[in-house]
Each structure stands twice: as structure tokens, then as C-alpha cells.
Design a protein around this motif. Structure first.
Motif, PDB file in Angstrom:
ATOM      1  N   TYR A 128       0.085 114.674  33.597  1.00 23.66           N
ATOM      2  CA  TYR A 128       1.126 115.299  32.771  1.00 23.66           C
ATOM      3  C   TYR A 128       0.621 116.541  32.055  1.00 23.66           C
ATOM      4  N   LYS A 129       1.469 117.518  31.935  1.00 19.67           N
ATOM      5  CA  LYS A 129       1.254 118.650  31.038  1.00 19.67           C
ATOM      6  C   LYS A 129       2.619 119.016  30.452  1.00 19.67           C
ATOM      7  N   PRO A 130       2.653 119.461  29.207  1.00 20.01           N
ATOM      8  CA  PRO A 130       3.957 119.784  28.604  1.00 20.01           C
ATOM      9  C   PRO A 130       4.535 121.108  29.139  1.00 20.01           C
ATOM     10  N   TYR A 131       5.795 121.323  28.862  1.00 23.23           N
ATOM     11  CA  TYR A 131       6.558 122.523  29.267  1.00 23.23           C
ATOM     12  C   TYR A 131       6.604 122.669  30.790  1.00 23.23           C
ATOM     13  N   PRO A 132       7.449 121.863  31.442  1.00 24.61           N
ATOM     14  CA  PRO A 132       7.492 121.852  32.912  1.00 24.61           C
ATOM     15  C   PRO A 132       7.676 123.237  33.528  1.00 24.61           C
ATOM     16  N   PHE A 143      -3.002 125.509  41.328  1.00 19.78           N
ATOM     17  CA  PHE A 143      -2.903 124.187  40.695  1.00 19.78           C
ATOM     18  C   PHE A 143      -3.908 124.045  39.557  1.00 19.78           C
ATOM     19  N   ARG A 144      -5.017 124.785  39.684  1.00 20.06           N
ATOM     20  CA  ARG A 144      -6.085 124.643  38.692  1.00 20.06           C
ATOM     21  C   ARG A 144      -5.752 125.285  37.345  1.00 20.06           C
ATOM     22  N   LYS A 145      -4.735 126.144  37.326  1.00 20.79           N
ATOM     23  CA  LYS A 145      -4.404 126.794  36.044  1.00 20.79           C
ATOM     24  C   LYS A 145      -3.817 125.794  35.044  1.00 20.79           C
ATOM     25  N   PRO A 146      -2.757 125.081  35.395  1.00 27.09           N
ATOM     26  CA  PRO A 146      -2.278 124.079  34.430  1.00 27.09           C
ATOM     27  C   PRO A 146      -3.103 122.792  34.466  1.00 27.09           C
ATOM     28  N   PHE A 147      -3.718 122.529  35.620  1.00 26.87           N
ATOM     29  CA  PHE A 147      -4.479 121.275  35.761  1.00 26.87           C
ATOM     30  C   PHE A 147      -5.926 121.581  36.151  1.00 26.87           C
ATOM     31  N   PRO A 148      -6.740 122.045  35.187  1.00 28.18           N
ATOM     32  CA  PRO A 148      -8.147 122.259  35.549  1.00 28.18           C
ATOM     33  C   PRO A 148      -8.801 120.948  35.986  1.00 28.18           C
ATOM     34  N   LYS A 149      -8.283 119.839  35.433  1.00 26.62           N
ATOM     35  CA  LYS A 149      -8.777 118.511  35.814  1.00 26.62           C
ATOM     36  C   LYS A 149      -7.592 117.636  36.187  1.00 26.62           C
ATOM     37  N   ASP A 150      -7.854 116.605  36.990  1.00 27.01           N
ATOM     38  CA  ASP A 150      -6.763 115.702  37.352  1.00 27.01           C
ATOM     39  C   ASP A 150      -6.569 114.655  36.236  1.00 27.01           C
ATOM     40  N   TYR A 151      -5.718 113.687  36.499  1.00 22.73           N
ATOM     41  CA  TYR A 151      -5.403 112.664  35.494  1.00 22.73           C
ATOM     42  C   TYR A 151      -6.647 111.868  35.089  1.00 22.73           C
ATOM     43  N   TYR A 152      -7.576 111.699  36.054  1.00 21.01           N
ATOM     44  CA  TYR A 152      -8.776 110.888  35.799  1.00 21.01           C
ATOM     45  C   TYR A 152      -9.953 111.732  35.311  1.00 21.01           C
ATOM     46  N   ASN A 153      -9.647 112.956  34.896  1.00 15.01           N
ATOM     47  CA  ASN A 153     -10.647 113.864  34.339  1.00 15.01           C
ATOM     48  C   ASN A 153     -11.644 114.389  35.374  1.00 15.01           C
ATOM     49  N   ASN A 154     -11.278 114.390  36.657  1.00 18.49           N
ATOM     50  CA  ASN A 154     -12.140 115.005  37.681  1.00 18.49           C
ATOM     51  C   ASN A 154     -11.750 116.474  37.801  1.00 18.49           C
ATOM     52  N   ASN A 155     -12.758 117.323  38.014  1.00 16.84           N
ATOM     53  CA  ASN A 155     -12.430 118.714  38.335  1.00 16.84           C
ATOM     54  C   ASN A 155     -11.747 118.747  39.695  1.00 16.84           C
ATOM     55  N   LEU A 156     -10.712 119.565  39.834  1.00 21.71           N
ATOM     56  CA  LEU A 156      -9.985 119.575  41.115  1.00 21.71           C
ATOM     57  C   LEU A 156     -10.905 119.994  42.269  1.00 21.71           C
TER      58      LEU A 156
ATOM     59  N   ALA B  50      -0.129 110.373  21.745  1.00 19.05           N
ATOM     60  CA  ALA B  50      -1.410 110.035  22.389  1.00 19.05           C
ATOM     61  C   ALA B  50      -1.552 110.752  23.732  1.00 19.05           C
ATOM     62  N   ILE B  51      -0.507 110.717  24.539  1.00 16.64           N
ATOM     63  CA  ILE B  51      -0.565 111.356  25.864  1.00 16.64           C
ATOM     64  C   ILE B  51      -0.741 112.867  25.702  1.00 16.64           C
ATOM     65  N   LEU B  52       0.006 113.434  24.777  1.00 22.68           N
ATOM     66  CA  LEU B  52      -0.054 114.882  24.564  1.00 22.68           C
ATOM     67  C   LEU B  52      -1.461 115.304  24.140  1.00 22.68           C
ATOM     68  N   TYR B  53      -2.077 114.511  23.273  1.00 25.78           N
ATOM     69  CA  TYR B  53      -3.429 114.844  22.803  1.00 25.78           C
ATOM     70  C   TYR B  53      -4.422 114.809  23.972  1.00 25.78           C
ATOM     71  N   HIS B  54      -4.346 113.729  24.759  1.00 27.24           N
ATOM     72  CA  HIS B  54      -5.350 113.554  25.808  1.00 27.24           C
ATOM     73  C   HIS B  54      -5.122 114.437  27.027  1.00 27.24           C
ATOM     74  N   THR B  55      -3.860 114.778  27.316  1.00 30.83           N
ATOM     75  CA  THR B  55      -3.607 115.522  28.554  1.00 30.83           C
ATOM     76  C   THR B  55      -3.349 117.006  28.312  1.00 30.83           C
ATOM     77  N   SER B  56      -3.246 117.425  27.060  1.00 30.52           N
ATOM     78  CA  SER B  56      -2.941 118.830  26.834  1.00 30.52           C
ATOM     79  C   SER B  56      -3.855 119.474  25.820  1.00 30.52           C
TER      80      SER B  56
END
Lengths: 275, 250
Positions: A128-132, A143-156, B50-56
Motif C-alpha cells: 500500500y501507498k497513499p494517494y492512488p 515501479f520503484r518510485k512509489p515502491f522502493p521496497k515491496d510489502y515485505y521490505n525487500n528492495n525490488l 499503523a499501516i500509513l506509518y509503516h508503508t509510507s
């Protein structure tokens, strides 16, 4: 006499209506009766597109639903995922609806486990990232601009599947499963700005809003609500899955609602005072 | 159904209790319903933060900021470049923090800057795309070539006449005509600068019928959506009862 009956009908306690609809929905779920489901061209075209892709192709499957809409969209998302994994199609997923992040991650893991798929090689969850709007626009560049890392904190860049995959031009298409008007962001940015081929899976409430985009060919397919999910389950050869089982309840409940509407209209016209 | 752990069963039971609490509103308002309602509002807010803090906040602001500060201690790279990166990473946070001036009456006006910045950027980015995707492409989709529609129908009818089978082109042609007619008449209904009489009146009447058919389709879909949600909950309750039965070997 007749007017008295219709007056009674008009003043019927709404709780009786709830009870009848509840019973009409619940009891068919306990039976094995299945009503036939007709495949519509808009769902067929989503299936055909994915079916035509060679193994190893990457698609994007953003899943944006939360517990309040999972009844409709979870079966749809799982059906599309099963189709992709069964055909060796790789999937990049996002969850741009904040309340559904954990739910979607769980669904992804469940279906991946069914097909022995490996994270990072067969599928990637960006989270997830805010502001779709901004996220979708940025993904069009990288993809790396909004998501430098994936959900599990791995670098893409550490994920084998993401090697050389930078933006929408590296994926065959986007199938957006979405419960909100966030769909507009995908039409506007992914398709409108970057020309990415887009198909939608939406809740029934908003499905009619998006038929116009089907006609204008801005989207190549559309799955609407539980019916869309049931059609997709049937297409992938899983007619006993949840959406198909639920469609009998939907049909029976609809019959009762139609009966109530007819009774309500007759009662209204039978009791209205002539001027 | 597979055997589940006691922990899962307890959480399922809590969820079932909350589901039934929400359903109880159908009978009348009651404390169980209000408890469930307040619980979901509170949990949603906490979960969201919580999600906003950890993912953004961490990976889009704090981590890049820490990296750009620690870059000063690393060898290589020019100092002006490092300062530039630091400022680029610092600025979004500073602009965001200006929102908190709303809590101080005399300085509340400063919070308008980040709002103006955000609105300006959003409008600038969204407007051209919105007009392209939601206006121009939609208008273009309604510009049918009558010659093509005529040819499609005629060729399909002749195929039907000579070979006994139709390619469905006739229905595509008729569909295009209906869409064009419905669109023009729908727009005519919203033209209020002339009285709705004569040709305009007839078009407006067709327009309102078109709109009503559209609303009817939306209503039908909405009913299906609501029933689907009910099915989702019923399904969960059935699963919960089966899990209880399995766990206690009933």
C-alpha cells in the motif's frame, strides 16, 4: 375488503421483509441446486486475454477491496489469480485500499500456496501507498518510485521477477479488482496517460458506471460483482467455488425482491386516492 | 473443513458475535449494535495510522531523510549535491508539518500553504488526463459513422438472406444507433434554455426513458451487491458453526 388488504401490505412491518429476504438468501446456500450461469462477452474477453498469454508473461493485478466488499471481490480476485498461476503467468500486485492490505496479502499467499508459487519469482506484492493517483502515475515511470521496497521490505531489485521490469510497458495488461471509484485513477492514469491495456473487476454497485468505458474501448473487459466472479470461476473450470454456489441464493433473493416490488406497486395503486 | 486451532476459533467466535450484533439492528437499535459500530470505527482509525506509518512515512520520508543525513559522513560526492538531496528529502516533511499549525489559532493560516500546494499539484496533474479519459474519449466513442453502421447492417442482412446465418453485425449496428440516440436524447433532457416541446420535447422524453433504464440497471446491480454482502456474512456464519462442530466433535 381488498383495499384493507393492500393497506395492510403497505403498512407491513419492514422486519418481515428483512426476515423473508434473509431466509430466501440463507436456505438456498444449504442446497445443492445450481442455476445455470451465462458467460457475458465482457468477462469472456478478460479470460481470453489471459488465456492467450504465453507462460512467464507478467501482468499486473491491483487488488483494492476490504472486508466490507470481500464477499463480491475476493472470489473474483482468487479466480483471476488461479487462472494466472495455473497458466504460469507472473503477477505484480498492489493494494491501494488501506483497509484491505492484510486481507489481500493473505489471499495472495493462499492462492500461491495452492500452485506452489514462489514469492519474488512468480509473484510480487508491492503493498500500500497513499494517494492512488500519484502512485499509479509514478508506477507508469517506474515501479520503484512509489515502491522502493515491496510489502515485505525487500528492495525490488533483489526480486528475480522484477529484473528489467520497470513500468506498465513491461507488463502485458492490468486487471484491476476494485471496490471503489479508485477505478477512475487506473482509467485516467494507467490507461489514459500510459496507454496500458486495462480490464476491471468491480462491485456490482459501480459496475454500470464502467460499461461506457467498455464501449469506448478504454477497457478490454469488465467483471461486475458476484455474477462476474461466478462467470470467471466457470470459465476456469471451477463451477463449485464460492461465487457459483452463491448465485443460487442471489437469484432466489432477487425473485422475492421482484415479488415485493410488484406487491408494493399494486398496493400503492390500489390504495391511492383519486383526485 | 480442516481442523482449526483454538485461537482461530476464538477469533472466529468474536467475529461471529460482531456480525450478529450488526444484524441485530435490523430488529431495532440496541447496545450490541452500537458496541460493534464504535469498535469498527476505532479499529479502522488505529489500523489506518499503523499501516500509513509503516508503508509510507518510514520508507518514503524518514529513511531517505536519514540516508541523506548520513551521506555527509560518507566519503565521495560533492557537498552541494549532498545538501541538494537533503533539502529535497526535507522539504516534503516540512510542508506536511505546516498542516499542524491549524492547532494554533494565530498561525492557522500557514496550513493553507500545504493545502494550496497539494490542490495545485492535484489539479494540474489530474485535469488534462481527466478531460482526455472522461470527456474526449467518451465523446469520440459516440461518434459513429452512419455509412459504416448502414453497411454493417446491410451486409449482415444479405448474409442472413443468402446463407441463412447472421454474423450478429445487425445487432452491433442497432446497438450503435440506440447508444447514439440515447446519448443525444439524454443530453436534450438537460438542455434547459428552451421549452421542452415539439422535437426537443420528444427527444427529452426519450432521454428521460434512457436515463430511467440506466437507473434501473444500476438499481438491479445495487440489489445484487447488497445480497452478495449478506451471502458473504452468511457464508462466514456457516463456516463458524462448522468450525465449532469440528472442534468439539459434535
Amino acid at each position: 375488503m381488498a383495499a384493507g388488504f393492500w393497506n395492510k401490505m403497505l403498512n407491513l412491518d419492514r422486519r418481515w421483509v428483512y426476515l423473508v429476504i434473509g431466509a430466501a438468501t440463507f436456505f438456498p446456500m444449504l442446497t445443492v441446486i445450481r442455476l445455470p450461469i451465462k458467460i457475458t462477452p465482457e468477462v469472456q474477453s478478460v479470460y481470453d486475454r489471459l488465456e492467450s498469454l504465453p507462460r512467464g508473461t507478467i501482468i499486473m493485478l491491483p487488488m483494492e477491496y476490504s472486508p466490507d466488499t470481500m464477499a463480491e471481490l475476493q472470489p473474483m480476485a482468487k479466480a483471476v489469480l488461479r487462472h494466472c498461476f495455473s497458466r504460469g503467468i507472473k503477477v505484480i500486485t498492489t493494494a491501494l485500499q488501506i483497509q484491505g492490505v492484510l486481507l489481500i496479502e493473505q489471499d495472495l499467499r493462499t492462492v500461491a500456496a495452492e500452485f506452489d508459487k514462489t514469492y519474488g519469482e512468480d509473484y510480487v506484492f508491492l503493498g500500500y501507498k497513499p494517494y492512488p493517483d500519484i502512485v499509479i502515475l509514478n508506477m507508469g515511470e517506474n515501479f520503484r518510485k512509489p515502491f522502493p521496497k515491496d510489502y515485505y521490505n525487500n528492495n525490488l531489485d533483489e526480486l528475480p521477477m522484477m529484473a528489467g521490469v520497470n513500468n506498465y510497458s513491461n507488463v502485458d495488461c492490468i486487471v484491476n479488482i476494485n471496490a471503489t471509484s479508485g477505478v477512475d485513477s487506473w482509467i485516467n492514469n494507467a490507461n489514459g496517460r500510459y496507454g496500458a491495456p486495462l480490464a476491471l473487476g468491480v462491485t456490482a454497485v459501480i459496475a454500470t458506471d464502467y460499461y461506457a468505458f467498455l464501449q469506448s474501448k478504454q477497457i478490454f473487459g469488465l467483471m461486475g460483482g458476484l455474477k462476474g466472479a461466478a462467470e470467471y470461476e466457470k470459465l476456469i473450470g471451477r463451477p463449485k467455488d464460492i461465487a457459483n454456489r452463491a448465485m443460487t441464493s442471489v437469484s432466489v433473493a432477487h425473485i422475492f425482491i421482484i415479488i415485493f416490488i410488484i406487491i408494493g406497486n399494486i398496493a400503492f395503486f390500489a390504495t391511492r386516492k383519486r383526485i | 473443513m480442516e481442523q482449526i486451532s483454538l485461537g482461530t476459533l476464538i477469533w472466529m467466535t468474536v467475529a461471529a458475535f460482531l456480525t450478529l450484533s450488526i444484524f441485530s439492528f435490523l430488529y431495532r437499535d440496541n447496545p450490541f449494535y452500537r458496541f460493534a459500530e464504535h469498535l469498527i470505527v476505532g479499529i479502522s482509525a488505529g489500523y489506518w495510522i499503523a499501516i500509513l506509518y509503516h508503508t509510507s512515512l518510514t520508507d518514503l520520508w524518514i529513511e531517505p531523510l536519514v540516508d541523506s543525513v548520513s551521506a555527509f559522513g560518507a566519503a565521495g560526492g560533492s557537498i552541494p549535491a549532498k545538501i541538494g538531496i537533503l533539502l529535497a528529502n526535507l522539504t516534503p516533511g516540512v510542508i506536511g508539518c505546516l498542516m499542524f499549525t491549524r492547532f494554533f489559532k494565530s498561525k492557522a493560516w500557514i496550513s493553507r500553504w500545504p493545502i494550496a500546494y497539494y490542490l495545485g499539484i492535484s489539479a494540474g496533474v489530474a485535469l488534462p488526463l481527466y478531460i482526455q479519459s472522461f470527456v474526449i474519449r467518451q465523446v469520440a466513442a459516440n461518434m459513429f459513422n452512419p455509412v459504416i453502421i448502414y453497411n454493417t447492417i446491410v451486409s449482415d442482412l444479405s448474409t442472413l438472406y443468402y446463407y441463412g446465418n447472421s454474423m450478429m453485425g445487425i445487432w452491433t449496428g442497432i446497438g450503435d444507433i440506440i447508444i447514439l440516440l440515447g446519448c443525444v436524447c439524454g443530453l436534450a433532457y438537460f438542455y434547459f434554455s428552451a421549452e421542452h416541446t415539439g422535437v426537443l420535447g420528444a427527444a427529452a422524453k426519450i432521454g428521460i426513458w434512457t436515463l430511467m433504464i440506466g437507473f434501473g440497471a444500476t438499481f438491479g446491480y445495487t440489489v445484487m451487491a447488497r445480497i452478495s454482502l449478506l451471502i458473504g456474512r452468511f457464508n462466514f456464519l456457516i463456516d463458524w458453526v462448522s468450525a465449532l462442530g469440528n472442534y468439539f466433535n459434535l
